[in-house]
Every structure is written in C-alpha cells, then in structure tokens.
Design an enzyme around this catalytic site. Structure first.
Site, PDB file in Angstrom:
ATOM      1  N   GLU A  36       0.815  -1.212   0.000  1.00 51.86           N
ATOM      2  CA  GLU A  36       0.000   0.000   0.000  1.00 51.86           C
ATOM      3  C   GLU A  36       0.850   1.263   0.000  1.00 51.86           C
ATOM      4  O   GLU A  36       0.502   2.260  -0.619  1.00 51.86           O
ATOM      5  CB  GLU A  36      -0.975  -0.001   1.180  1.00 51.86           C
ATOM      6  CG  GLU A  36      -2.008  -1.117   1.142  1.00 51.86           C
ATOM      7  CD  GLU A  36      -2.916  -1.050  -0.089  1.00 51.86           C
ATOM      8  OE1 GLU A  36      -2.915  -0.024  -0.802  1.00 51.86           O
ATOM      9  OE2 GLU A  36      -3.641  -2.032  -0.340  1.00 51.86           O
TER      10      GLU A  36
ATOM     11  N   TYR B  43      -6.627   6.304   3.658  1.00 51.25           N
ATOM     12  CA  TYR B  43      -6.683   5.180   2.718  1.00 51.25           C
ATOM     13  C   TYR B  43      -5.857   3.987   3.218  1.00 51.25           C
ATOM     14  O   TYR B  43      -6.371   2.871   3.342  1.00 51.25           O
ATOM     15  CB  TYR B  43      -6.200   5.589   1.311  1.00 51.25           C
ATOM     16  CG  TYR B  43      -5.962   4.358   0.484  1.00 51.25           C
ATOM     17  CD1 TYR B  43      -7.024   3.656  -0.052  1.00 51.25           C
ATOM     18  CD2 TYR B  43      -4.674   3.832   0.329  1.00 51.25           C
ATOM     19  CE1 TYR B  43      -6.829   2.470  -0.743  1.00 51.25           C
ATOM     20  CE2 TYR B  43      -4.468   2.658  -0.358  1.00 51.25           C
ATOM     21  CZ  TYR B  43      -5.547   1.977  -0.900  1.00 51.25           C
ATOM     22  OH  TYR B  43      -5.351   0.805  -1.556  1.00 51.25           O
TER      23      TYR B  43
ATOM     24  N   ASP C 188     -10.317   5.222  -2.238  1.00 51.12           N
ATOM     25  CA  ASP C 188      -9.199   5.736  -3.029  1.00 51.12           C
ATOM     26  C   ASP C 188      -9.768   6.496  -4.219  1.00 51.12           C
ATOM     27  O   ASP C 188     -10.976   6.690  -4.336  1.00 51.12           O
ATOM     28  CB  ASP C 188      -8.282   4.590  -3.475  1.00 51.12           C
ATOM     29  CG  ASP C 188      -8.887   3.810  -4.624  1.00 51.12           C
ATOM     30  OD1 ASP C 188     -10.124   3.742  -4.709  1.00 51.12           O
ATOM     31  OD2 ASP C 188      -8.129   3.281  -5.447  1.00 51.12           O
TER      32      ASP C 188
ATOM     33  N   CYS D  35     -14.297   1.700 -15.055  1.00 46.72           N
ATOM     34  CA  CYS D  35     -14.755   3.078 -14.864  1.00 46.72           C
ATOM     35  C   CYS D  35     -13.535   3.993 -14.727  1.00 46.72           C
ATOM     36  O   CYS D  35     -13.329   4.662 -13.728  1.00 46.72           O
ATOM     37  CB  CYS D  35     -15.641   3.148 -13.615  1.00 46.72           C
ATOM     38  SG  CYS D  35     -16.581   4.667 -13.439  1.00 46.72           S
TER      39      CYS D  35
ATOM     40  N   CYS E 238     -18.060   1.555 -20.417  1.00 48.74           N
ATOM     41  CA  CYS E 238     -19.370   1.349 -19.790  1.00 48.74           C
ATOM     42  C   CYS E 238     -20.042   0.074 -20.297  1.00 48.74           C
ATOM     43  O   CYS E 238     -20.871  -0.512 -19.591  1.00 48.74           O
ATOM     44  CB  CYS E 238     -20.259   2.563 -20.040  1.00 48.74           C
ATOM     45  SG  CYS E 238     -19.584   4.102 -19.351  1.00 48.74           S
TER      46      CYS E 238
ATOM     47  N   CYS F   9     -19.482  -2.637 -17.836  1.00 49.79           N
ATOM     48  CA  CYS F   9     -19.691  -2.310 -16.421  1.00 49.79           C
ATOM     49  C   CYS F   9     -20.831  -3.111 -15.803  1.00 49.79           C
ATOM     50  O   CYS F   9     -21.953  -3.099 -16.312  1.00 49.79           O
ATOM     51  CB  CYS F   9     -19.975  -0.820 -16.265  1.00 49.79           C
ATOM     52  SG  CYS F   9     -20.230  -0.337 -14.542  1.00 49.79           S
TER      53      CYS F   9
ATOM     54  N   CYS G 272     -26.158   3.390 -12.975  1.00 47.57           N
ATOM     55  CA  CYS G 272     -25.246   4.530 -13.084  1.00 47.57           C
ATOM     56  C   CYS G 272     -25.966   5.798 -13.549  1.00 47.57           C
ATOM     57  O   CYS G 272     -26.467   5.867 -14.677  1.00 47.57           O
ATOM     58  CB  CYS G 272     -24.102   4.202 -14.047  1.00 47.57           C
ATOM     59  SG  CYS G 272     -22.902   5.562 -14.198  1.00 47.57           S
TER      60      CYS G 272
END
Length: 295
Positions: free
Chosen positions: A42, A125, A143, A197, A204, A207, A213
DNA sequence: CACTCGTGGGT
DNA sequence: TACCCAAGAGT
C-alpha cells in the site's frame, strides 16, 4: 438526481470473475508476509501505478520480509532500494513506521485503524486498506478509483471532486453488513474504477452496475472537472529534487562534493534550494560540504 | 482547503 | 507532441 446505490452483489460477482491476479491478492502472499506485506504494497501503491510497483514489491519483501528486518536497515539502504518509484519520502516513512511497529507494537503491524493512522505515511486510505485487505475488518476504503465510481454512479458527474471526509461517510453507507462481503465490496469498487470506470476512456459496455449509473443514464455528460490543474513539472523544484536524489543514489554510498551534484543545472539557486529541502526532509545528509544518502 | 511532493507509460 | 494520470499523505 435520484441516488441509486450500486448493486453490491452484481459488483462483487463481477469482481469474482474479472479481478486481476495481483500479488497482494493471493492467499500465499498474506500467509508469507502477513500484514507487513500488505502495508508495504500500500505504501508503494500511493500514487504509483500497479504495473510499476509489482517488481519493486517482490524485491523489497525479499530483502526485508518483516517489520523487524525493515527497522534494522539504514535510511540510505531504504532510499536506494526505493529507486525510481517516486515520492521517496514514502520510503523514509515506511522505514520509520517499521521502527515504531517494533518499538510500540511488539513488531506486529497493528490491526486497529487508530493505531495505523498514528504511524508515519499512513493516512485514511492506507490505514483502512491494511485493516480491510489483510485483517478482513469492516471499514470504508476510499481511493481515487472508488471516488470516481461514486461520483459517476451516484452523482452523475464525469469526474470526482477533491477528496473530502464526506467520501468516507458515503462509502460507509454503501458497505454490506458482513465483514467479508464488505471487504470484497471495497476491493470491487477499486477494481471497477481501475479497469472499467477509468478516468479517461471508461468502458461502460463492460460495467456490471451500468443499470444503476446516473452518469450513464444521463448520457455521460461532461460535467466539468472541479479538480485544480497540477503545477507544471518541467523546470519545477520537484524535478530538481528528483535529479539531485537520483545523482546521490547512483553515487553508491560515496559522499559527493556539493558542487559536483548537477554541476550543469541551469538554475543554480534552484539546485541549492532542492538540496536544502531534501536535507530538511531527511533524504540527504550534509557534512563538510559533502552530500550523501542518510546513514 | 490548497499546496507540495516523482516518475514513467498511455493517448 | 504535450498533456493526462496513477490503490495519497503531510503541512
């Protein structure tokens, strides 16, 4: 704009089918390196792309597989191993975090968010990413990918605004009740933002939550971008700092006379300013007109 | 809240 | 070619 929450089941099912096979997602990674592996990954992933992190992460954990091993290193070793990952202060913070983990947490990466937040270089985060993705607890992990998905699906905007504490609250409201489900949901939101995305050219048609959406329903309007324009990098102090530090990394442990660091840099005052700020950050050490990475 | 802090690959 | 952008944090 009606607020329609993303279908958590549709999202996590998609994640189960489509998630990338990344090192820190493998069970063996967690078995071998524990929370330390997740913490290191991370740190590296803060503003550095996944593809560039992977080889550095493996080398890093091979050299320092535990917080105790990390704490025993010198800052110079750490900064040199960080190489060209960028934002080298992260390397110092990771090293200092390891020292605190050894001194104050029995050499075990803490599990609770408050303790994690108290460590250097760990913010909202990273603290929750460790608590969720290694320990499996239920927290909102927010994030830039998550924020973009929320901005589009729930706010009908083409891009998210600047980060704010409200993001955490909104993500909390979306989390499934079960711990394991919520961890999957966090990971799936990030993965969706990273691979479908996306900021520039969203796909899309692929998705899993397209039906929920708001942005797609509105015809994918350009709602403007409220984020501020980044400062120019070419000719910046940041570029100068990077060049100075690279020169010292390449010096392989030897001290370098201050005058011979970037001798041909166009702006001498800027070069000196960069050196001073690197010293202030603890990334460079000066003695008797010589520069080196910090011992 | 606004600003700083690296680096390299994609478009 | 010039941007754009990337699992953020600290001040």
């Amino acid at each position: 704009m009606p607020i329609i929450a993303p279908d958590a089941r549709a999202l996590t099912d998609w994640y189960g089918r489509s998630a990338r096979d990344l090192p820190w997602r493998r069970a063996e990674f967690h078995t071998v390196y524990g929370a330390w592996g997740t913490l290191v990954s991370e740190f590296m992933l803060q503003q550095t792309p996944v593809a560039r992190v992977i080889p550095h992460l493996e080398a890093w954990l091979d050299r320092w597989p535990t917080p105790a091993a990390q704490a025993a290193a010198t800052p110079a070793e750490v900064v040199r191993q960080w190489a060209n990952l960028g934002y080298p202060r992260r390397a110092l913070w990771l090293h200092r975090a390891a020292i605190e983990i050894v001194d104050r947490h029995g050499a075990r990466v803490p599990r609770d968010v408050e303790s994690l937040l108290a460590l250097p270089g760990i913010g909202d985060y990273t603290a929750r990413a460790v608590a969720v993705f290694h320990y499996g607890d239920r927290h909102p992990v927010v994030d830039t990918n998550t924020r973009r998905v929320i901005a589009r699906a729930m706010d009908g905007r083409s891009q998210p605004g600047p980060p704010s504490r409200r993001d955490l609250q909104r993500m909390t409201e979306l989390l499934p009740a079960d711990d394991a489900d919520s961890a999957l949901f966090n990971a799936a939101m990030m993965e969706l933002g990273a691979t479908v995305c996306t900021a520039r050219t969203p796909r899309c048609e692929a998705c899993p939550i397209a039906l929920q959406c708001g942005w797609l329903a509105a015809g994918r309007p350009d709602t403007g971008d409220t984020r501020r324009r980044p400062a120019r990098y070419e000719g910046s102090d940041r570029q100068t700092r990077g060049a100075v530090l690279k020169a010292l990394r390449d010096a392989a442990g030897l001290a370098t006379p201050m005058e011979s660091v970037l001798p041909d840099w166009p702006d001498r005052a800027q070069r000196d300013r960069a050196i001073d700020s690197l010293i202030a950050d603890g990334l460079v050490e000066a003695s008797d007109g010589m520069l080196r990475l910090p011992a």
